[in-house]
Design an enzyme around this catalytic site. Sequence first.
Site, mmCIF file in Angstrom:
data_model
loop_
_atom_site.group_PDB
_atom_site.id
_atom_site.type_symbol
_atom_site.label_atom_id
_atom_site.label_comp_id
_atom_site.label_asym_id
_atom_site.label_seq_id
_atom_site.Cartn_x
_atom_site.Cartn_y
_atom_site.Cartn_z
ATOM 1 N N SER A 84 -7.855 -5.996 -8.055
ATOM 2 C CA SER A 84 -9.203 -5.657 -8.507
ATOM 3 C C SER A 84 -10.080 -6.906 -8.491
ATOM 4 C CB SER A 84 -9.163 -5.068 -9.916
ATOM 5 O OG SER A 84 -8.502 -3.820 -9.928
ATOM 6 N N ALA A 142 -13.698 2.056 -5.769
ATOM 7 C CA ALA A 142 -12.807 3.081 -6.317
ATOM 8 C C ALA A 142 -12.402 4.137 -5.300
ATOM 9 C CB ALA A 142 -13.479 3.755 -7.513
ATOM 10 N N VAL A 157 -15.649 1.834 -11.058
ATOM 11 C CA VAL A 157 -15.201 2.558 -12.246
ATOM 12 C C VAL A 157 -13.781 3.065 -12.035
ATOM 13 C CG1 VAL A 157 -15.644 4.537 -13.737
ATOM 14 C CG2 VAL A 157 -17.544 3.196 -12.845
ATOM 15 N N SER A 168 -24.287 2.889 -19.755
ATOM 16 C CA SER A 168 -24.207 3.794 -18.618
ATOM 17 C C SER A 168 -24.357 5.245 -19.038
ATOM 18 C CB SER A 168 -22.866 3.606 -17.895
ATOM 19 O OG SER A 168 -22.809 4.425 -16.742
ATOM 20 N N ALA A 181 -10.520 1.364 1.932
ATOM 21 C CA ALA A 181 -9.585 1.646 0.841
ATOM 22 C C ALA A 181 -8.629 0.493 0.560
ATOM 23 C CB ALA A 181 -8.793 2.914 1.146
ATOM 24 N N ASN A 182 -8.497 -0.436 1.477
ATOM 25 C CA ASN A 182 -7.610 -1.585 1.241
ATOM 26 C C ASN A 182 -8.381 -2.885 1.468
ATOM 27 O OD1 ASN A 182 -7.713 -1.040 4.053
ATOM 28 N ND2 ASN A 182 -5.800 -2.127 4.416
ATOM 29 N N MET A 183 -9.455 -3.031 0.716
ATOM 30 C CA MET A 183 -10.307 -4.207 0.890
ATOM 31 C C MET A 183 -9.546 -5.531 0.812
ATOM 32 S SD MET A 183 -13.764 -3.077 -1.168
ATOM 33 C CE MET A 183 -14.497 -4.701 -1.040
ATOM 34 N N TYR A 194 1.744 0.317 -4.696
ATOM 35 C CA TYR A 194 0.563 1.094 -5.053
ATOM 36 C C TYR A 194 0.739 2.498 -4.494
ATOM 37 C CZ TYR A 194 -2.000 -3.162 -6.358
ATOM 38 O OH TYR A 194 -2.409 -4.326 -6.965
ATOM 39 N N HIS A 254 -1.560 5.583 -5.933
ATOM 40 C CA HIS A 254 -2.849 6.283 -6.044
ATOM 41 C C HIS A 254 -2.689 7.767 -5.738
ATOM 42 C CE1 HIS A 254 -4.881 2.431 -6.509
ATOM 43 N NE2 HIS A 254 -4.321 1.991 -5.398
ATOM 44 N N ALA A 285 -12.717 -5.412 -11.769
ATOM 45 C CA ALA A 285 -13.383 -5.452 -10.472
ATOM 46 C C ALA A 285 -14.878 -5.701 -10.639
ATOM 47 C CB ALA A 285 -13.146 -4.147 -9.709
ATOM 48 N N LYS A 292 0.816 -1.204 0.000
ATOM 49 C CA LYS A 292 0.000 0.000 0.000
ATOM 50 C C LYS A 292 0.855 1.260 0.000
ATOM 51 C CE LYS A 292 -3.758 0.605 -0.063
ATOM 52 N NZ LYS A 292 -4.521 0.872 -1.312
#
Length: 371
Positions: free
Chosen positions: A134, A268, A239, A220, A299-301, A94, A96, A179, A75
């Site tokens: 994902s 997301a 998304v 969509s 945020a870190n499932m 990661y 982000h 995902a 992370k």
Amino acid sequence: MKISIPREVKNNEFRVAITPAGVRDLVLGGHHVSVETAAGEGSGISDADYAAEGATIAPDAASVWESAEMVVKVKEPVASEYGHFRSDLVLFTYLHLAAEPELTDALLAAGTTAIAYETVEGRTGGLPLLAPMSEVAGRLSAIVGAATLLKPAGGMGQLVPGVPGTRPSSVVVLGGGVAGTNAISVAVGLGADVTVLDTNLQRLKELDALYAGRIKTAASNSLEIERACLAADLVIGSVLIPGAKAPKLVSLDLVSRMKPGSVLVDIAVDQGGCFEGSKPTTHADPTFAVHNSVYYCVANMPGAVPQTSTMALTNATMPYVRALASRGWKEALSLDAGLAQGLNTHGGQLTNAPVGLATGHDTVSVASVLA
């Protein structure tokens, strides 16, 4: 190369960035691997397991960061780790950054060379280092969404598959990417009434063919999103725009009109979230109320299933770690255009345009840095 693996420090983050097999691979390649003590315990890997394959066990975070030429993490670093950044360090994890302006500023101030898993591109397209997590997050989203629908968790008190004589839950998945596809798979398996929305009509055709009429598909747009959410018991937002902030697809006004006790799971959220009002939460306190609905925004499932996640992630990252260690970051990026897309910062310069747009920083091209 001297490669270090710190213990992850985010709330309830039990993954680790390398397995004993990865240590053996790097040590046999002539590299030195240092692993912070207890880094693998959450994933069922002991210090002894690492030491048996040639790793040095570092006593604390400071020593593992200080000894490194390259730090490999899972992370994005948190504020307590910013002090370890320096100009001669390569950080591979990661990041982000579009949703992390403070981290962006810290990396730029330190001059660190930061390569983000989530923007590395595959040789045939796609995001190979984002895909495994994902997959995990997508499958988890349907599971945690179903659990949050239970009354004690704040939901409406509904069983997703129902029982004979009752209707199953209506599950809406926004986005048919990696995902979203995995969320659909588990939701269908749970017996839900599933609808997926995506702007990519070809992807909707593929999903329709795959499930042979067992799911509904819709192109969509704001009207279709509104219709789907108003009928939904559970909405899963999945998304992604690579490197950039996620678009806000569900407004607070729309949430205010959804069913009381409905649940929204925002996969997301580490990219800013695709629901208005989303904010990162933790496994210790995963949900919060918005109007009469419940948001799940961890945020870190994948950190909740570290034995699965660690193995899946390192299967994907190890070829890149090996290349960076053997060739050095600049040569490795020069030889692999997809890996080069992972470069986000170097020498105080930002090299990712979507991150620059989100954080207000000027950017330079990756090509100019490699030149």
